[in-house]
Design a protein around this motif. Structure first.
Motif, PDB file in Angstrom:
ATOM      1  N   UNK A  94       1.594 -13.991  -0.242  1.00  0.00           N
ATOM      2  CA  UNK A  94       1.646 -12.942   0.778  1.00  0.00           C
ATOM      3  C   UNK A  94       1.501 -11.547   0.164  1.00  0.00           C
ATOM      4  N   UNK A  95       0.671 -10.725   0.792  1.00  0.00           N
ATOM      5  CA  UNK A  95       0.496  -9.317   0.421  1.00  0.00           C
ATOM      6  C   UNK A  95       0.401  -8.486   1.687  1.00  0.00           C
ATOM      7  N   UNK A  96       1.536  -8.039   2.220  1.00  0.00           N
ATOM      8  CA  UNK A  96       1.476  -7.269   3.464  1.00  0.00           C
ATOM      9  C   UNK A  96       1.448  -5.780   3.216  1.00  0.00           C
ATOM     10  N   UNK A  97       1.808  -5.372   1.993  1.00  0.00           N
ATOM     11  CA  UNK A  97       1.841  -3.953   1.640  1.00  0.00           C
ATOM     12  C   UNK A  97       2.729  -3.166   2.590  1.00  0.00           C
ATOM     13  N   UNK A  98       3.915  -3.712   2.865  1.00  0.00           N
ATOM     14  CA  UNK A  98       4.905  -2.994   3.656  1.00  0.00           C
ATOM     15  C   UNK A  98       4.743  -3.073   5.156  1.00  0.00           C
ATOM     16  N   UNK A  99       3.964  -4.006   5.623  1.00  0.00           N
ATOM     17  CA  UNK A  99       3.742  -4.128   7.067  1.00  0.00           C
ATOM     18  C   UNK A  99       4.477  -5.357   7.592  1.00  0.00           C
ATOM     19  N   UNK A 132       5.342 -11.390   9.401  1.00  0.00           N
ATOM     20  CA  UNK A 132       5.691 -12.400  10.405  1.00  0.00           C
ATOM     21  C   UNK A 132       4.504 -13.283  10.770  1.00  0.00           C
ATOM     22  N   UNK A 133       3.302 -12.735  10.758  1.00  0.00           N
ATOM     23  CA  UNK A 133       2.106 -13.563  10.989  1.00  0.00           C
ATOM     24  C   UNK A 133       1.949 -14.555   9.852  1.00  0.00           C
ATOM     25  N   UNK A 134       2.109 -14.078   8.618  1.00  0.00           N
ATOM     26  CA  UNK A 134       1.995 -14.967   7.464  1.00  0.00           C
ATOM     27  C   UNK A 134       3.088 -16.033   7.496  1.00  0.00           C
ATOM     28  N   UNK A 135       4.288 -15.644   7.910  1.00  0.00           N
ATOM     29  CA  UNK A 135       5.397 -16.582   8.006  1.00  0.00           C
ATOM     30  C   UNK A 135       5.094 -17.671   9.043  1.00  0.00           C
ATOM     31  N   UNK A 136       4.520 -17.281  10.171  1.00  0.00           N
ATOM     32  CA  UNK A 136       4.149 -18.257  11.197  1.00  0.00           C
ATOM     33  C   UNK A 136       3.076 -19.210  10.674  1.00  0.00           C
ATOM     34  N   UNK A 137       2.118 -18.676   9.947  1.00  0.00           N
ATOM     35  CA  UNK A 137       1.073 -19.515   9.353  1.00  0.00           C
ATOM     36  C   UNK A 137       1.684 -20.469   8.332  1.00  0.00           C
ATOM     37  N   UNK A 138       2.636 -19.976   7.547  1.00  0.00           N
ATOM     38  CA  UNK A 138       3.314 -20.818   6.557  1.00  0.00           C
ATOM     39  C   UNK A 138       4.058 -21.963   7.237  1.00  0.00           C
ATOM     40  N   UNK A 139       4.741 -21.647   8.325  1.00  0.00           N
ATOM     41  CA  UNK A 139       5.454 -22.691   9.077  1.00  0.00           C
ATOM     42  C   UNK A 139       4.459 -23.729   9.602  1.00  0.00           C
ATOM     43  N   UNK A 140       3.363 -23.265  10.179  1.00  0.00           N
ATOM     44  CA  UNK A 140       2.338 -24.154  10.720  1.00  0.00           C
ATOM     45  C   UNK A 140       1.772 -25.056   9.614  1.00  0.00           C
ATOM     46  N   UNK A 141       1.438 -24.473   8.456  1.00  0.00           N
ATOM     47  CA  UNK A 141       0.897 -25.270   7.351  1.00  0.00           C
ATOM     48  C   UNK A 141       1.930 -26.270   6.833  1.00  0.00           C
ATOM     49  N   UNK A 142       3.192 -25.847   6.787  1.00  0.00           N
ATOM     50  CA  UNK A 142       4.253 -26.761   6.384  1.00  0.00           C
ATOM     51  C   UNK A 142       4.382 -27.934   7.338  1.00  0.00           C
ATOM     52  N   UNK A 155      16.719  -7.463   3.759  1.00  0.00           N
ATOM     53  CA  UNK A 155      17.675  -6.760   2.910  1.00  0.00           C
ATOM     54  C   UNK A 155      16.975  -5.969   1.818  1.00  0.00           C
ATOM     55  N   UNK A 156      15.867  -6.523   1.314  1.00  0.00           N
ATOM     56  CA  UNK A 156      15.129  -5.830   0.265  1.00  0.00           C
ATOM     57  C   UNK A 156      14.267  -4.710   0.806  1.00  0.00           C
ATOM     58  N   UNK A 157      13.963  -4.743   2.102  1.00  0.00           N
ATOM     59  CA  UNK A 157      13.139  -3.710   2.707  1.00  0.00           C
ATOM     60  C   UNK A 157      11.678  -3.776   2.282  1.00  0.00           C
ATOM     61  N   UNK A 158      11.282  -4.861   1.607  1.00  0.00           N
ATOM     62  CA  UNK A 158       9.893  -4.997   1.152  1.00  0.00           C
ATOM     63  C   UNK A 158       9.239  -6.129   1.922  1.00  0.00           C
ATOM     64  N   UNK A 159       8.543  -5.796   2.973  1.00  0.00           N
ATOM     65  CA  UNK A 159       7.870  -6.789   3.795  1.00  0.00           C
ATOM     66  C   UNK A 159       6.545  -7.096   3.163  1.00  0.00           C
TER      67      UNK A 159
END
Length: 134
Positions: free
Chosen positions: A66-71, A76-86, A130-134
């Motif tokens: 994942x590389x969202x560069x703070x977005x 969350x889109x990448x997370x949804x894709x990760x869940x789907x692939x899993x 918590x890390x503030x780095x999305x």
């Protein structure tokens, strides 16, 4: 401090090792260990194993690819894709296990896989928030 590219490479290598371990656990000719309990707190131990196998999937995926560069939206889109692939991986393993003569397919395994994936998604979201780095 390690170079960010080196850290990303380490996470990607971990992803390969993880997928290899999941493949071995799902398709290996493993004999049951009779010394292990059949259930823990009333939950069958094989379901706990399935939960544990799929829990790290979204965490490893986020840190490896994942590389969202703070977005946060991209996170969350990448997370949804990760869940789907899993889930595709989990369904694929169950379908293939059903075609073998030494393993069986169980829909409750898929439920445990799904719960592991969801818990992994929540965990990595909490870590990132918590890390503030999305």
């Amino acid at each position: 401090m390690m170079n960010p590219k080196t850290v990303k490479l380490c996470w990607r290598l971990l992803a390969l090792l993880y997928l290899g371990a999941v493949a071995y656990l799902c398709f290996g000719h493993l004999s049951p260990d009779e010394s292990l309990p059949r259930a823990i707190f009333g939950i069958p131990s094989d379901k706990i194993a399935h939960f544990g196998m799929f829990f790290p999937f979204p965490i490893i995926a986020i840190y490896a690819f994942h590389n969202s560069k703070g977005r946060p939206g991209r996170f969350f889109v990448f997370l949804a894709i990760s869940y789907f692939l899993g889930m595709m991986l989990a369904m694929g393993t169950e379908l293939i296990q059903g075609t073998t003569d030494y393993r069986s397919s169980d829909m409750l395994d898929l439920v445990a896989d799904s719960l592991g994936l969801m818990t992994g998604c929540v965990t990595v979201t909490v870590i990132k928030s918590f890390g503030g780095k999305w």
